[in-house]
Scaffold this active site. Structure first.
Site, short mmCIF file in Angstrom:
data_model
loop_
_atom_site.label_atom_id
_atom_site.label_comp_id
_atom_site.label_asym_id
_atom_site.label_seq_id
_atom_site.Cartn_x
_atom_site.Cartn_y
_atom_site.Cartn_z
N LYS A 64 0.84 -1.20 0.00
CA LYS A 64 0.00 0.00 0.00
C LYS A 64 0.88 1.26 0.00
O LYS A 64 0.55 2.27 -0.60
CB LYS A 64 -0.88 -0.03 1.26
CG LYS A 64 -1.82 1.14 1.40
CD LYS A 64 -2.85 0.84 2.46
CE LYS A 64 -3.79 2.01 2.64
NZ LYS A 64 -5.05 1.62 3.25
N HIS A 108 -20.02 11.32 2.09
CA HIS A 108 -20.59 10.04 2.49
C HIS A 108 -22.11 10.11 2.37
O HIS A 108 -22.72 11.08 2.83
CB HIS A 108 -20.18 9.70 3.93
CG HIS A 108 -20.68 8.36 4.34
ND1 HIS A 108 -20.15 7.20 3.82
CD2 HIS A 108 -21.69 7.98 5.17
CE1 HIS A 108 -20.81 6.16 4.32
NE2 HIS A 108 -21.74 6.61 5.14
C1 GAR Z 1 -21.41 8.57 -3.70
O1 GAR Z 1 -22.75 8.32 -3.36
C2 GAR Z 1 -20.57 8.77 -2.46
O2 GAR Z 1 -21.27 9.38 -1.42
C3 GAR Z 1 -20.22 7.34 -2.12
O3 GAR Z 1 -19.91 6.77 -3.36
C4 GAR Z 1 -20.79 7.33 -4.35
C5 GAR Z 1 -20.00 7.66 -5.59
O4 GAR Z 1 -20.87 8.03 -6.64
N1 GAR Z 1 -19.12 7.27 -1.19
C6 GAR Z 1 -19.06 6.41 -0.17
O5 GAR Z 1 -19.91 5.57 0.05
C7 GAR Z 1 -17.85 6.57 0.74
N2 GAR Z 1 -17.99 5.84 1.94
P1 GAR Z 1 -20.33 8.70 -7.94
O6 GAR Z 1 -19.18 7.81 -8.46
O7 GAR Z 1 -21.48 8.70 -8.90
O8 GAR Z 1 -19.86 10.08 -7.60
#
Ligand code: GAR
Length: 200
Positions: A64, A108
């Site tokens: 990582k 989030h």
């Molecule tokens: C979003 O809904 C964001 O809040 C979530 O991933 C999605 C990405 O959507 N993030 C998490 O769950 C982080 N824990 P996108 O690729 O269409 O922007």
């Protein structure tokens, strides 16, 4: 100010941020997309818009640490000041977070500290809460944990399905994230311990 978005998926938040930059709502450069997933839809969005893409795959590195060193190299080459995580499905190491302390934002799809993790919308829906929402926060060493910048609530109605809820959450995200980034770029966020204050 130069911004890098980190994303692993579809990239609808990436596009919303890009639109806000184009419109001049966010007065900064969207300089780089860092993506760890070659099949992610976000890559095509960036390429179409002429934004530089750094595809850095975890499996190409033995550790990582080396994976993150490659990312840091891209960030330094592009003189990145602010990192915006938008559906980046990897936990950054404490060393990485420390290096960019208070310069990494995350979104989030739930009201933190509830429903952390990768399935925030579904977990809230399945739990049966009547109110969920969206959180934008600074990133610290723990997942979905750092000081909260903005939150917005979304009601779950009796006739909502997981799909209708997802659509409502994403719509809110696409406004809330650009707004939080604007506040950061304009130097309007003060952090005191776990709390943040918006300067007027
Ligand atoms: C979003 O809904 C964001 O809040 C979530 O991933 C999605 C990405 O959507 N993030 C998490 O769950 C982080 N824990 P996108 O690729 O269409 O922007």
């Amino acid at each position: 100010m130069n911004i890098a978005v980190f994303a692993s998926g579809r990239g609808t938040n990436f596009s919303a941020i890009m639109r806000a930059v184009k419109k001049g709502k966010i007065k900064a450069n969207l300089s780089l997309l860092v993506c760890d997933e070659p099949k992610a839809g976000v890559i095509a969005r960036a390429r179409r818009a002429g934004i530089k893409v750094a595809l850095v795959k975890r499996e190409d590195f033995v550790s990582k640490k080396e994976f993150e060193e490659k990312i840091i190299q891209h960030l330094e080459e592009n003189k990145i000041d602010l990192i915006v995580l938008a559906g980046f499905m990897r936990l950054l190491s404490p060393e990485f977070v420390n290096r960019y302390k208070n310069r990494i934002l995350n979104i989030h799809p739930a009201l933190l500290p509830s429903f952390k993790g990768t399935e925030g919308i579904k977990d809230a829906f399945d739990y049966g809460v009547k109110l969920t929402g969206v959180t934008v926060h600074f990133v610290d060493e723990k997942m979905d944990h750092g000081p909260i910048i903005l939150q917005a609530a979304v009601k779950i109605k009796d006739n909502d399905t997981l799909e209708t809820l997802e659509a409502k959450i994403h719509k809110v995200e696409h406004n809330l994230y650009p707004e939080a980034i604007r506040l950061f770029v304009e130097g309007k966020i003060r952090i005191e311990g776990r709390k943040t204050y918006v300067l007027t």
